[in-house]
Design a protein around this motif. Sequence first.
Motif, PDB file in Angstrom:
ATOM      1  N   PRO A   1       5.671  10.572   8.798  1.00 27.33           N
ATOM      2  CA  PRO A   1       4.581  11.530   9.002  1.00 27.33           C
ATOM      3  C   PRO A   1       3.227  10.876   8.753  1.00 27.33           C
ATOM      4  CG  PRO A   1       6.244  12.352   7.441  1.00 27.33           C
ATOM      5  CD  PRO A   1       6.502  10.900   7.633  1.00 27.33           C
ATOM      6  N   PRO A   2       2.164  11.558   9.125  1.00 31.43           N
ATOM      7  CA  PRO A   2       0.824  10.990   8.942  1.00 31.43           C
ATOM      8  C   PRO A   2       0.415  10.925   7.475  1.00 31.43           C
ATOM      9  CG  PRO A   2       0.681  13.240   9.746  1.00 31.43           C
ATOM     10  CD  PRO A   2       2.124  12.852   9.823  1.00 31.43           C
ATOM     11  N   GLN A   3      -0.543  10.042   7.213  1.00 32.18           N
ATOM     12  CA  GLN A   3      -1.147   9.971   5.888  1.00 32.18           C
ATOM     13  C   GLN A   3      -2.100  11.138   5.682  1.00 32.18           C
ATOM     14  OE1 GLN A   3      -2.680   6.113   4.568  1.00 32.18           O
ATOM     15  NE2 GLN A   3      -2.092   5.284   6.557  1.00 32.18           N
ATOM     16  N   GLY A   4      -2.475  11.343   4.426  1.00 33.53           N
ATOM     17  CA  GLY A   4      -3.472  12.356   4.126  1.00 33.53           C
ATOM     18  C   GLY A   4      -3.361  12.839   2.696  1.00 33.53           C
TER      19      GLY A   4
ATOM     20  N   GLY B   1      10.144  -1.981   1.690  1.00 31.29           N
ATOM     21  CA  GLY B   1       8.784  -2.069   1.175  1.00 31.29           C
ATOM     22  C   GLY B   1       7.866  -2.543   2.287  1.00 31.29           C
ATOM     23  N   PRO B   2       6.907  -3.404   1.978  1.00 29.58           N
ATOM     24  CA  PRO B   2       5.965  -3.845   3.011  1.00 29.58           C
ATOM     25  C   PRO B   2       6.612  -4.855   3.965  1.00 29.58           C
ATOM     26  CG  PRO B   2       5.037  -4.048   0.783  1.00 29.58           C
ATOM     27  CD  PRO B   2       6.503  -3.855   0.636  1.00 29.58           C
ATOM     28  N   PHE B   3       6.886  -4.394   5.168  1.00 32.87           N
ATOM     29  CA  PHE B   3       7.399  -5.262   6.227  1.00 32.87           C
ATOM     30  C   PHE B   3       6.342  -5.396   7.311  1.00 32.87           C
ATOM     31  CE2 PHE B   3      11.355  -4.829   4.131  1.00 32.87           C
ATOM     32  CZ  PHE B   3      12.225  -5.785   4.646  1.00 32.87           C
ATOM     33  N   ASP B   4       6.435  -6.474   8.040  1.00 30.03           N
ATOM     34  CA  ASP B   4       5.476  -6.743   9.110  1.00 30.03           C
ATOM     35  C   ASP B   4       5.891  -5.946  10.343  1.00 30.03           C
ATOM     36  OD1 ASP B   4       3.484  -7.696  10.686  1.00 30.03           O
ATOM     37  OD2 ASP B   4       4.014  -9.813  10.499  1.00 30.03           O
ATOM     38  N   THR B   5       5.485  -4.676  10.379  1.00 26.00           N
ATOM     39  CA  THR B   5       5.845  -3.785  11.474  1.00 26.00           C
ATOM     40  C   THR B   5       4.591  -3.070  11.990  1.00 26.00           C
ATOM     41  OG1 THR B   5       6.246  -1.881  10.026  1.00 26.00           O
ATOM     42  CG2 THR B   5       8.108  -3.363  10.440  1.00 26.00           C
ATOM     43  N   ASP B   6       4.728  -2.469  13.166  1.00 29.16           N
ATOM     44  CA  ASP B   6       3.620  -1.688  13.715  1.00 29.16           C
ATOM     45  C   ASP B   6       3.257  -0.526  12.804  1.00 29.16           C
ATOM     46  OD1 ASP B   6       3.605  -3.368  15.881  1.00 29.16           O
ATOM     47  OD2 ASP B   6       4.594  -1.968  17.252  1.00 29.16           O
ATOM     48  N   ARG B   7       4.266   0.076  12.147  1.00 35.49           N
ATOM     49  CA  ARG B   7       4.028   1.209  11.253  1.00 35.49           C
ATOM     50  C   ARG B   7       3.126   0.801  10.098  1.00 35.49           C
ATOM     51  NH1 ARG B   7       3.578   6.574   9.688  1.00 35.49           N
ATOM     52  NH2 ARG B   7       4.467   6.907   7.630  1.00 35.49           N
ATOM     53  N   VAL B   8       3.440  -0.305   9.443  1.00 37.96           N
ATOM     54  CA  VAL B   8       2.632  -0.758   8.311  1.00 37.96           C
ATOM     55  C   VAL B   8       1.217  -1.102   8.762  1.00 37.96           C
ATOM     56  CG1 VAL B   8       2.349  -2.632   6.645  1.00 37.96           C
ATOM     57  CG2 VAL B   8       4.572  -1.515   6.892  1.00 37.96           C
ATOM     58  N   ARG B   9       1.120  -1.840   9.861  1.00 37.46           N
ATOM     59  CA  ARG B   9      -0.211  -2.222  10.325  1.00 37.46           C
ATOM     60  C   ARG B   9      -0.995  -1.005  10.823  1.00 37.46           C
ATOM     61  NH1 ARG B   9      -1.169  -7.391  10.050  1.00 37.46           N
ATOM     62  NH2 ARG B   9       0.598  -8.798   9.700  1.00 37.46           N
ATOM     63  N   GLY B  10      -0.295  -0.028  11.366  1.00 38.89           N
ATOM     64  CA  GLY B  10      -0.961   1.208  11.772  1.00 38.89           C
ATOM     65  C   GLY B  10      -1.558   1.949  10.586  1.00 38.89           C
ATOM     66  N   ASN B  11      -0.812   1.978   9.471  1.00 38.92           N
ATOM     67  CA  ASN B  11      -1.342   2.604   8.254  1.00 38.92           C
ATOM     68  C   ASN B  11      -2.586   1.870   7.769  1.00 38.92           C
ATOM     69  OD1 ASN B  11       0.641   4.559   8.185  1.00 38.92           O
ATOM     70  ND2 ASN B  11       1.937   3.454   6.743  1.00 38.92           N
ATOM     71  N   TRP B  12      -2.545   0.539   7.841  1.00 37.19           N
ATOM     72  CA  TRP B  12      -3.731  -0.232   7.431  1.00 37.19           C
ATOM     73  C   TRP B  12      -4.917   0.086   8.332  1.00 37.19           C
ATOM     74  CZ3 TRP B  12      -0.845  -5.573   6.924  1.00 37.19           C
ATOM     75  CH2 TRP B  12      -0.095  -5.575   5.725  1.00 37.19           C
TER      76      TRP B  12
END
Length: 259
Positions: A92-95, A184-195
């Motif tokens: 889900p989205p951040q917030g 945990g922190p993996f090099d994925t589109d999801r993690v980079r999208g959150n950043w």
Amino acid sequence: MDLGIKGRTAIVCAASKGLGRGCAFALAREGVSLVISARGSDALEATAAAIRAETGVAVTTVQGDVTTEAGRAALLSACPEPDILITNAGGPPQGEFSQFELDDWRRAVEANMLTPIALIRAVLPAMNARRFGRVLNITSYSVKMPIGRLELSNGARAGLTGALASLARRVAANNVTINHLLPGPFDTDRVRGNWNVVAKGGGADVAELERRAVAGIPAGRLGTAEEFGAFAAFLCSAHAGFTTGQSILLDGGSYPGTL
């Protein structure tokens, strides 16, 4: 090591990119036939073609949103009795808590708790009958260490873990396992999208956010989808029948924090 699953069939959800793709490749390299799903057809078909070219296994694609009843129905129609099920869906989205309405919570629970439960309910009877089944849910390290601004994800994924705890023990005698992998922190589109979301809010640029993330990982780097997939493949193997009901962190040593 021969994982003993050659000739088995697996459903891998959200398999066109990231961790799901890593799992699909790892299983295919063990001779497992695949039914893979994703919302976007281009990336899904590209992943399927790459897996076929490298491994030669049969790969069936099902384009659709697995978090919907229609998406799940299409997936189960293509493979009603898999030997292996890997559930996965975008978070889900951040917030902030105060920003979320009840409908936001309902969508999060539907996607990240009820969707895996629905798929497991559908495939479990045949797994029990054949006395072999491997269910693996890709969740998040937030189950053990809740993450700020990810309250929706924290709640839904922890709920899934609790909902399946007793079931995992009951089906173990049938050589059926149910486990959770907590990346945990993996090099994925999801993690980079959150950043990118944080960066747009003015917190820091993406390069700085990556530097901070890596600084908190004892391994000194982000994880890769390939190593995640290899770990997942072992948990789906014939050798993993004594491992069930577990929430296993893959986080480079980050939990429980700096010692």
